[in-house]
Scaffold this motif. Sequence first.
Motif, PDB file in Angstrom:
ATOM      1  N   PRO A 185       0.766  -1.234   0.109  1.00 53.24           N
ATOM      2  CA  PRO A 185       0.127   0.048  -0.045  1.00 53.24           C
ATOM      3  C   PRO A 185       0.774   1.212   0.143  1.00 53.24           C
ATOM      4  O   PRO A 185       0.401   2.383  -0.822  1.00 53.24           O
ATOM      5  N   ARG A 218      -8.721  -1.480  -3.242  1.00 56.73           N
ATOM      6  CA  ARG A 218      -8.846   0.086  -3.084  1.00 56.73           C
ATOM      7  C   ARG A 218     -10.182   0.259  -3.796  1.00 56.73           C
ATOM      8  O   ARG A 218     -10.989   1.133  -3.099  1.00 56.73           O
ATOM      9  N   ASN A 221     -13.015  -0.427  -1.144  1.00 59.16           N
ATOM     10  CA  ASN A 221     -12.842   0.670   0.068  1.00 59.16           C
ATOM     11  C   ASN A 221     -13.618   1.891  -0.582  1.00 59.16           C
ATOM     12  O   ASN A 221     -14.138   2.764   0.218  1.00 59.16           O
TER      13      ASN A 221
END
Length: 230
Positions: A185, A218, A221
Motif C-alpha cells: 500500500p 482500493r 474501499n
Amino acid sequence: TPGCPWFDRCGACQWLALGYGRQLQQKDAMLRHALRHHLDHASVEPLVPADPTLGYRHRGDFHAHASPGGLRLGFHEESSHRLVEASGCLLFAPAFRASVERVRHALADTPAAVFLDRLTLASSEGREEATVAHAWTRPGISAQDAAALARCMMAAGLEAALATDGARVLASEGTPYLQFGVPGPQGDLLLSAEIRSFTQAHFPMNRRLVETALDWVRAQNAIGQAELEA
C-alpha cells in the motif's frame, strides 16, 4: 514443435506443444468448464498473459534415484516413476539452470546421496544464482549423512541447504530463505520465505497478482467510503 528435447517423455510440463496464444485459449476454456456447474453465470476476467513465458521459474522440485553410476536427478515421466534427467529445462531461468547442474554433479559423487528422495531448489528474485536447497531424505539416514548432504550442496555454490526427514530438520547450512518483492500500500515490500514455504514460481506475475488484489481492495474501499458519505 516443442523446443524441449525431453517433451515427449518428461511429465513436468504439458503446454510446450502449443503456441502461447493457443495456451491462453485452452486455459480460459478449462477455467470456464470448471466453473460452469456452480458459477455458470459469473463473469470471467480475461486471462493476463505471462511475461516472460519461458525462462521464468526460480523453483524446481526434483526426484532423486540412486543408480550404479551415481545419483540421478530429474522429473518423472508422465504416469510413471521412470526418471528423466531434463538438463537445461526451458522453463528455468539460465542462472538457476546452472545452479541445478552444479548440484546435480556434486551429488552424483557423494555417498550420502543414496538417502536423498527429493530435492527442492529455489532462488531469490533477481538473484537466480542465490539458490537454497531442501533435501527430502529417506528413512534410516544418520545425522552425519544428512550433514554431508548439506555440506555437499553448499560446496556446489548454494547459499543455504536444509536436510529433513519430512518432519524434523536433520542438518542445516546457511540461512535457508529466499527473498522477493511485492507491491504494498505504501510502496514495495521485500519478503522472505523459508525454502519449505510455498512461493509463486513466476516472480513478475506474482507482482501482477498482488497489484490486482490491491486494486480490488482500493475499489471496494472507495465504494464503502462513498456509501458512508451518502
